[in-house]
Scaffold this motif. Structure first.
Motif, PDB file in Angstrom:
ATOM      1  N   ARG A   1       0.848  -1.199   0.000  1.00 34.00           N
ATOM      2  CA  ARG A   1       0.000   0.000   0.000  1.00 34.00           C
ATOM      3  C   ARG A   1       0.878   1.242   0.000  1.00 34.00           C
ATOM      4  O   ARG A   1       1.977   1.224   0.535  1.00 34.00           O
ATOM      5  CB  ARG A   1      -0.879   0.029   1.244  1.00 34.00           C
ATOM      6  CG  ARG A   1      -1.815  -1.142   1.377  1.00 34.00           C
ATOM      7  CD  ARG A   1      -2.557  -1.088   2.720  1.00 34.00           C
ATOM      8  NE  ARG A   1      -3.343  -2.278   2.925  1.00 34.00           N
ATOM      9  CZ  ARG A   1      -4.607  -2.412   2.543  1.00 34.00           C
ATOM     10  NH1 ARG A   1      -5.212  -1.414   1.930  1.00 34.00           N
ATOM     11  NH2 ARG A   1      -5.258  -3.526   2.758  1.00 34.00           N
ATOM     12  N   GLY A   2       0.332   2.311  -0.538  1.00 33.63           N
ATOM     13  CA  GLY A   2       1.030   3.580  -0.536  1.00 33.63           C
ATOM     14  C   GLY A   2       0.623   4.412  -1.737  1.00 33.63           C
ATOM     15  O   GLY A   2       0.109   3.887  -2.722  1.00 33.63           O
TER      16      GLY A   2
ATOM     17  N   LYS B   1       6.337   1.244  -3.950  1.00 32.30           N
ATOM     18  CA  LYS B   1       5.785  -0.110  -4.015  1.00 32.30           C
ATOM     19  C   LYS B   1       6.468  -0.952  -5.090  1.00 32.30           C
ATOM     20  O   LYS B   1       6.893  -2.071  -4.834  1.00 32.30           O
ATOM     21  CB  LYS B   1       4.272  -0.059  -4.270  1.00 32.30           C
ATOM     22  CG  LYS B   1       3.475   0.635  -3.180  1.00 32.30           C
ATOM     23  CD  LYS B   1       1.992   0.686  -3.488  1.00 32.30           C
ATOM     24  CE  LYS B   1       1.637   1.441  -4.737  1.00 32.30           C
ATOM     25  NZ  LYS B   1       1.919   2.872  -4.721  1.00 32.30           N
TER      26      LYS B   1
ATOM     27  N   GLU C   1       0.025  -4.861  -5.504  1.00 34.55           N
ATOM     28  CA  GLU C   1       0.002  -3.414  -5.339  1.00 34.55           C
ATOM     29  C   GLU C   1      -1.451  -2.956  -5.435  1.00 34.55           C
ATOM     30  O   GLU C   1      -2.209  -3.486  -6.223  1.00 34.55           O
ATOM     31  CB  GLU C   1       0.836  -2.727  -6.421  1.00 34.55           C
ATOM     32  CG  GLU C   1       2.317  -3.037  -6.315  1.00 34.55           C
ATOM     33  CD  GLU C   1       3.150  -2.197  -7.272  1.00 34.55           C
ATOM     34  OE1 GLU C   1       2.932  -0.973  -7.336  1.00 34.55           O
ATOM     35  OE2 GLU C   1       3.999  -2.786  -7.958  1.00 34.55           O
TER      36      GLU C   1
ATOM     37  N   GLU D   1      -6.233  -2.404  -1.770  1.00 32.73           N
ATOM     38  CA  GLU D   1      -7.519  -1.825  -1.375  1.00 32.73           C
ATOM     39  C   GLU D   1      -8.572  -1.982  -2.470  1.00 32.73           C
ATOM     40  O   GLU D   1      -9.774  -1.943  -2.200  1.00 32.73           O
ATOM     41  CB  GLU D   1      -7.371  -0.356  -0.960  1.00 32.73           C
ATOM     42  CG  GLU D   1      -6.728   0.530  -1.975  1.00 32.73           C
ATOM     43  CD  GLU D   1      -5.204   0.588  -1.908  1.00 32.73           C
ATOM     44  OE1 GLU D   1      -4.643   1.575  -2.420  1.00 32.73           O
ATOM     45  OE2 GLU D   1      -4.562  -0.337  -1.373  1.00 32.73           O
TER      46      GLU D   1
ATOM     47  N   ASP E   1       0.888  -7.200   5.136  1.00 34.21           N
ATOM     48  CA  ASP E   1       0.518  -5.870   4.660  1.00 34.21           C
ATOM     49  C   ASP E   1       1.703  -4.957   4.911  1.00 34.21           C
ATOM     50  O   ASP E   1       2.232  -4.920   6.035  1.00 34.21           O
ATOM     51  CB  ASP E   1      -0.704  -5.328   5.412  1.00 34.21           C
ATOM     52  CG  ASP E   1      -1.990  -6.041   5.048  1.00 34.21           C
ATOM     53  OD1 ASP E   1      -2.048  -6.670   3.980  1.00 34.21           O
ATOM     54  OD2 ASP E   1      -2.944  -5.962   5.842  1.00 34.21           O
TER      55      ASP E   1
ATOM     56  N   GLU F   1       2.763  -0.983   4.283  1.00 35.13           N
ATOM     57  CA  GLU F   1       2.364   0.351   3.853  1.00 35.13           C
ATOM     58  C   GLU F   1       3.582   1.256   3.801  1.00 35.13           C
ATOM     59  O   GLU F   1       4.315   1.392   4.789  1.00 35.13           O
ATOM     60  CB  GLU F   1       1.327   0.942   4.806  1.00 35.13           C
ATOM     61  CG  GLU F   1       0.827   2.287   4.345  1.00 35.13           C
ATOM     62  CD  GLU F   1      -0.326   2.809   5.170  1.00 35.13           C
ATOM     63  OE1 GLU F   1      -0.749   3.942   4.889  1.00 35.13           O
ATOM     64  OE2 GLU F   1      -0.802   2.107   6.080  1.00 35.13           O
TER      65      GLU F   1
ATOM     66  N   THR G   1       4.986   5.083   3.178  1.00 37.85           N
ATOM     67  CA  THR G   1       4.593   6.482   3.255  1.00 37.85           C
ATOM     68  C   THR G   1       5.803   7.346   2.940  1.00 37.85           C
ATOM     69  O   THR G   1       6.896   7.090   3.446  1.00 37.85           O
ATOM     70  CB  THR G   1       4.088   6.824   4.679  1.00 37.85           C
ATOM     71  OG1 THR G   1       3.052   5.901   5.032  1.00 37.85           O
ATOM     72  CG2 THR G   1       3.552   8.237   4.756  1.00 37.85           C
TER      73      THR G   1
END
Length: 143
Positions: free
Chosen positions: A29-30, A36, A103, A106, A118, A120, A122
């Motif tokens: 996620r990101g 990613k 990737e 969601e 998972d 993530e 940032t």
């Protein structure tokens, strides 16, 4: 976990690679540009060959790579409009026969694989940060 440089993001991908098992997923996620694909590419290269091209599957939606013990399928779900499309392009088969890097998980709207890590990413002023959360078989490996 702080990842001040792209090389640190790649190193994290290489550290996760030997932990990934058949039937499991790594959900990345990101935001766009968070790293990613960089992390996924490093992981794929760690499991295949150091010079594996491993392009982002943004337009193909999925790229597969033969690993030494199982196949690795790299999914980019950004362009999906319906979660069912992930199954139509082979996510369930990928997990049956190997492991999946996903990737934009969601886009699955909560229908995530049970055995997954998972991750993530940032972007911050000093590079990137990564937050890892294990589910199912990953729970003991990251806590």
């Amino acid at each position: 976990m702080d990842l001040p440089a792209e090389a640190d993001t790649e190193a994290l991908g290489r550290r996760i690679a030997p932990l990934l098992r058949k039937g499991e997923a790594l959900c990345l996620r990101g935001a766009l540009g968070a790293g990613k694909s960089c992390l996924a590419r490093a992981l794929v290269r760690a499991l295949t060959t150091p010079d594996e091209e491993a392009p982002s599957p943004t337009f193909t939606l999925v790229q597969t790579y033969p690993g030494p013990d199982f196949e690795i399928a790299h999914f980019d779900l950004y362009r999906l409009e319906d979660p069912e499309e992930a199954w139509e392009i082979g996510l369930d088969e990928a997990l049956d026969h190997g492991a999946a890097l996903i990737e934009w998980p969601e886009r699955l709207e909560g229908r995530l694989p049970a055995d997954r890590l998972d991750l993530e990413l940032t972007v911050s002023g000093e590079g990137r940060t990564a937050r890892l959360s294990g589910h199912g078989s990953w729970r003991e490996r990251v806590e």
